[in-house]
Design an enzyme around this catalytic site. Structure first.
Site, PDB file in Angstrom:
ATOM      1  N   GLU A 143     -26.261  28.407  -8.883  1.00 24.77           N
ATOM      2  CA  GLU A 143     -26.744  29.407  -9.814  1.00 24.77           C
ATOM      3  C   GLU A 143     -26.585  30.808  -9.238  1.00 24.77           C
ATOM      4  O   GLU A 143     -27.329  31.204  -8.333  1.00 24.77           O
ATOM      5  CB  GLU A 143     -28.207  29.132 -10.191  1.00 24.77           C
ATOM      6  CG  GLU A 143     -28.379  27.923 -11.084  1.00 24.77           C
ATOM      7  CD  GLU A 143     -28.522  26.621 -10.316  1.00 24.77           C
ATOM      8  OE1 GLU A 143     -28.175  26.599  -9.119  1.00 24.77           O
ATOM      9  OE2 GLU A 143     -28.992  25.639 -10.901  1.00 24.77           O
ATOM     10  N   CYS A 152     -28.278  25.111  -6.667  1.00 17.31           N
ATOM     11  CA  CYS A 152     -26.947  24.487  -6.523  1.00 17.31           C
ATOM     12  C   CYS A 152     -25.860  25.551  -6.579  1.00 17.31           C
ATOM     13  O   CYS A 152     -25.226  25.867  -5.586  1.00 17.31           O
ATOM     14  CB  CYS A 152     -26.676  23.528  -7.669  1.00 17.31           C
ATOM     15  SG  CYS A 152     -27.605  22.030  -7.636  1.00 17.31           S
TER      16      CYS A 152
END
Lengths: 89, 911
Positions: free
Chosen positions: B518, B516
């Site tokens: 990170e 997502c």
């Protein structure tokens, strides 16, 4: 051409599976349900269930494969054996 | 309660509106009555892509046992081998034996399993789910006597999810369909892993942690909801495609053979793991051979399919596929097409090793640039042909499914796989890294809108303005991508964190986004093609989001208020603190104490789970692909990667916690209007409202008041009217600062199994829905079971009353480079950013936020009425995409609790 009795479309070489319910006929490129009736162009796909080395079959479709170097290991009849060197019909 | 009963009762939104206290679900005007569509909806993919995408939309998520069978059989056969070699043999045979699948019309081929949207279970990680449902699935399989032929049109509500069994298809985990005939094989394999899987062994050993009992209680009460060691042990990281792209698989084989001979019998000064290098290189050799066979099998399949057609275009496709696969099974790709096909194989191979999500291509446009540049210059490819390949890649990546349990797939991932492709950023030497291929990648995201790969732009002041505007245009199509990241903030975080492992600023600039949001470190590698040298980024780290996931911040506050007791389940989770809580400071001290205890026990237990994973289910494929395993001779479990300090602590519900702190401090300790007991009583009574589950609605404004619920009107009204985060009001924002200063620093005091310190990760994925359901009402006025605010920086729906720039000031009141990420979601009405001027306004808005020191922002550009319509008639909106937390997903494939939250988000009518 083979006997289609008791067979379903994903038992056929000419079937391209799309998902667990359906796939494409390679000849017609049409979508067909796996469990619908097979046509006269049916050609048997190598699967464990049509291999001579698949023995001790149970009602669950399981059995033993005695055709590979480990001599005996459980197997399931519906598994495609396209790339299995031990498939023997 | 019946539908009619519900209609007769008053909803919170109406009650507040009557009192003139309406929640602010629209800002900057009022949306027109009629539905307004998004821009660029007339863009279409190439015809062959459109056809394949249509097929995808009508494809069920399906699992087969073939790969798993061969893995397990070979694994059993080599019972007494060295563990890493045993696993490599099992993987190699599984790849070599799995039947290839090519759909007519595809140019980029390779599927995870023998279905277009196929996947398979991995009970070696966790078998408990299957065993728990064994009898149920078996009985279901026995019942499946009916014909499936009438079920072709079953796709509709739920998209491609097989939410219920039908015909001869058995539903697993509410998402996947398996042929009834294969269920006995699944059960057999699952049983073989009983007490042997990573899950079972991990659980056996984590019980040795003295505080294990606390961990059990934390998980049962949903204070935390995710064991990362056996559910999704890899992912949320950036791929390295470098080695096969540079050397080809034959080159890698030769390299491994040479290295194996070099290290055999030599410890080279490392008495603990020096000898392990021999087994690692031998394992890589086995694996490469299996991979080569798999690729060659695709060449064979393409040749076989030629018998079925006389269509010259299709025949040419099959020739192209077979020639390509035959070549890249051994050699470095020569063309852009071959490189794209190599990427598809490598990505799929990686996904087949473990249950994993968030396996991100990273800065793929920069990796593929050498082939694109040289092909275009030589006239071997046109931009339009390249665009078609990029569109085809989007469909193939969207076909990826991750097989995991219902709790993980539904509760955390919303069925998403998070393959994040990043564009932009800077080169090693600080120049803009953007290239022409990246323009096409963004354009492909517009012509072929679908969830994967999701797109991210690493924005920097130096990025060309026309590229920024192209990305803003893409944002306007409403797919929620690209997500916008500040390259500077990401680089700061990466450099600060990995300096301890020797990272330089130049190396930090190679990072990309894994999963997502990170932020994941990488390295620069030199690639040779056509006599030229290029420097390309390559992911080089452990999974950038494993560890302690996800802690429900509001739930910890609930524990503080109720003396460590969970009223929902009746479990005494923490030792009662027994304090009177006579000041906010005292609440804060207990809060920190409970939170730290939570991290501590979860960290220890997860370390054990991951340790079992690295010992028994170690990663070999990525170890083969990612720097520096091949140099070191160690897989990732033995810290073969360049960067290893990637374990993190993920939180959920931050803004509800902040708003709850505000209300408690103000109403109890500053104004002294209520006591804590008043709050406890109101919370237990859910402020006089029904629970969200009772009315099957999960957004605050839709909550329904009980007939006798008036007793709590005053306190509830005051809670709702207390200052809220997101309005540039320091009275609220100071609690966010307090939180971030503590949270981001305390993370460093915990240690991963690699002996390196943890960091914080602040994106909620879908847990804000699931964990919201397990949380009682909160002092900010939120009600029991309703969804938390998403991520970490988004305002709670309806509470940001002062416009976007006030929200931005609130969000940047702390230094966001302290954390791996933060997450800001905004919903904008299409009219607010219409036309070229609208595009510029949107770009200016984004830049204003990122320049303030924000890490991330993303948008839903959608008329909320469309979402409401889609909720009522999902079958008419099969392809509607929305941005949830850090990912884009089909509306029809996300749970209602998340749908309600996305609808409720404040809609900006002007910016």
């Amino acid at each position: 051409m083979s006997n289609t009795k008791g067979s379903k479309h994903d038992d056929c070489k000419n079937f391209i599976p799309v998902d667990a319910a359906k796939g494409l006929c390679a000849w017609t490129n049409e979508m067909i349900a796996i469990d619908s009736e097979c046509c006269p162009k049916f050609e048997e796909l190598p699967k464990c269930k049509n291999c001579k080395s698949f023995v001790d079959r149970t009602k669950d479709g399981l059995g033993n494969c005695v055709g590979l170097e480990d001599k005996s290991f459980w197997a399931y009849g519906e598994m495609p054996a396209v790339n299995c060197q031990g498939w023997n019909n | 309660m019946t539908e009619l009963d519900l209609q007769r009762k008053k909803k919170l939104g109406d009650i507040l509106a009557e009192k003139g206290l309406g929640m602010n679900f629209q800002y900057g005007g009022k949306a027109p009555e009629e539905i307004v569509d998004r821009e660029f909806q007339d863009l279409k993919p190439h015809p062959r892509v459109e056809k394949l995408y249509d097929l995808y939309l009508n494809t069920l998520s399906s699992v087969s046992m073939e790969f798993g069978y061969w893995y397990n059989r070979t694994y059993a056969q080599h019972e007494y081998e060295i563990p890493v070699y045993r696993r490599a043999k099992a993987l190699a045979v599984a790849f070599a034996k799995t039947t290839p699948l090519i759909i007519p019309g595809e140019l980029i081929v390779c599927c995870k399993a023998r279905y277009y949207r196929g996947s398979f279970p991995m009970p070696q990680l966790s078998e408990g789910f299957f065993l728990a449902h064994e009898d149920e699935m078996y009985q279901e399989a026995l019942k499946r006597g009916g014909e499936s032929s009438g079920e072709l049109s079953r796709v509709g509500a739920g998209g491609g999810n097989v939410t219920e069994s039908f015909g001869k298809i058995v539903s697993i985990a509410g998402k996947f369909g398996i042929r009834a005939e294969e269920v006995p094989a699944l059960n057999k394999i699952a049983k073989a892993w009983y007490k042997k899987s990573v899950d079972d062994l991990g659980n056996r050993w984590e019980r040795e942690v003295p505080e294990y009992d606390l961990k059990e209680k934390i998980m049962r009460t949903m204070i935390c909801m995710f064991d990362s060691g056996y559910t999704l042990p890899q992912g949320r990281e950036v791929m390295s495609y470098y080695y096969p792209l540079e050397y080809g698989f034959d080159g890698l084989l030769a390299m491994c053979e040479e290295k194996k001979a070099e290290v055999a019998g030599n410890a080279s000064g490392d008495g603990i793991s020096g000898m392990d290098r021999l087994y690692f290189y031998a394992s890589c050799i086995e694996l490469i051979k299996g991979i080569q066979t798999w690729i060659e099998n695709y060449a064979k399949e393409a040749r076989r399919l030629k018998q079925y057609t006389h269509d010259p275009k299709l025949l040419a496709d099959y020739d192209k596929i077979s020639a390509c696969c035959e070549w890249i099974a051994h050699k470095q790709p020569r063309t852009f097409y071959e490189a794209m096909q190599m990427i598809q194989f490598m990505h799929t191979i990686t996904l087949n090793e473990d249950a994993l999500s968030g396996m991100s291509p990273g800065r793929l446009g920069q990796v593929l640039w050498p082939w694109f540049e040289q092909d275009v210059a030589a006239g071997r490819i046109t931009e339009d042909e390249a665009l078609e390949l990029l569109e085809l890649q989007r469909v193939k990546f969207t076909c990826f499914d991750v097989f995991a349990s219902f709790g993980v797939v539904g509760g955390v991932l919303s069925g998403n796989t998070f393959n994040n492709l990043a564009v932009g950023g800077l080169t090693r030497t600080g120049e803009p890294a953007t290239n022409r291929l990246e323009y096409l990648m963004i354009h492909a995201g517009m012509t072929m809108p679908c969830p994967q790969p999701t797109l991210s732009i690493l924005w920097d002041e130096k990025i060309p303005e026309d590229f920024v505007l192209k990305c803003a245009e893409c944002t306007k199509i409403g797919t929620g991508y690209p997500a916008w990241f500040s390259f500077r903030m990401g680089t700061e975080f990466i450099w600060n964190h990995y300096q301890k492992e020797g990272m330089t600023l130049e190396e930090a600039r190679s990072y990309a986004i894994g999963g997502c949001l990170e932020t994941a470190p990488a390295v620069w590698k030199v690639l040779h093609l056509g006599g030229k040298e290029y420097e390309v980024p390559a992911g080089a780290s452990q999974p950038a989001a494993v560890g302690v996931h996800f802690i429900s911040n509001p739930k910890i506050l609930e524990m503080v208020l109720f003396n460590g007791y969970d009223n929902r389940t009746g479990i005494q989770v923490f030792e009662p603190h027994g304090k009177k809580l006579e000041s906010f400071d005292e609440i804060w001290e207990v809060y920190k104490d409970y939170y730290a205890k939570t991290i501590d026990v979860l960290c220890k237990c997860n370390n054990i789970q991951h340790d079992i994973w690295r010992k028994n289910n170690m990663c070999i494929i990525q170890s083969l692909f990612k720097p520096d395993c091949l140099d070191k001779g160690h897989h990732i479990g033995d810290m073969g990667y360049r960067w290893n300090g990637t374990y993190n602590i993920e939180s959920c519900g931050t803004i509800n916690m902040v708003n709850a702190f505000v209300a408690l401090d103000k109403l109890v300790f500053q104004d002294k209007k209520y006591t804590l007991d008043d709050f406890r009583k109101a919370i237990l009574a859910n402020f006089g409202f029904y629970k969200a589950d009772e009315i099957d609605s999960f957004s605050l404004a839709e909550q329904v008041k009980k007939d006798d619920g008036d007793e709590f009107d005053a306190i509830h009204g005051d809670c709702l009217q207390a200052p809220k985060y997101g309005n540039d009001d320091i009275a609220a924002d100071k609690y966010l600062i307090l939180w971030e200063k503590w949270f981001t620093k305390v993370a460093h005091t915990f240690e991963s199994l690699f002996g390196l310190e943890l960091y914080t990760c602040q994106n909620s994925v879908s847990t804000h829905g699931t964990q919201g359901r397990a949380c009682l009402a909160t002092p900010d006025g939120r009600l029991y079971g309703t969804t938390f605010a998403d991520g970490s920086m988004s305002a709670y729906p309806g509470t940001d009353r002062n416009g976007p720039y006030a929200l931005f000031k609130s969000a940047t009141c702390w230094d966001q480079s302290w954390s791996q990420n933060s997450q800001m979601n905004m919903k904008i009405h299409p009219l607010a950013i219409k036309g070229e001027n609208g595009t510029r306004h949107l770009a200016d808005l984004i830049k204003a936020y990122l320049r303030r020191g924000a890490h991330h922002i993303q948008f839903n550009v959608c008329d909320s009425k469309v979402m409401r319509q889609a909720q009522a008639n999902p079958e008419q909106h099969r392809d509607l995409l929305v941005r949830v937390a850090g990912f884009t997903q089909y509306w029809v494939e996300i749970g209602k609790h998340i749908q309600d939250e996305v609808i409720a988000r404040t809609e900006y009518e002007s910016i």
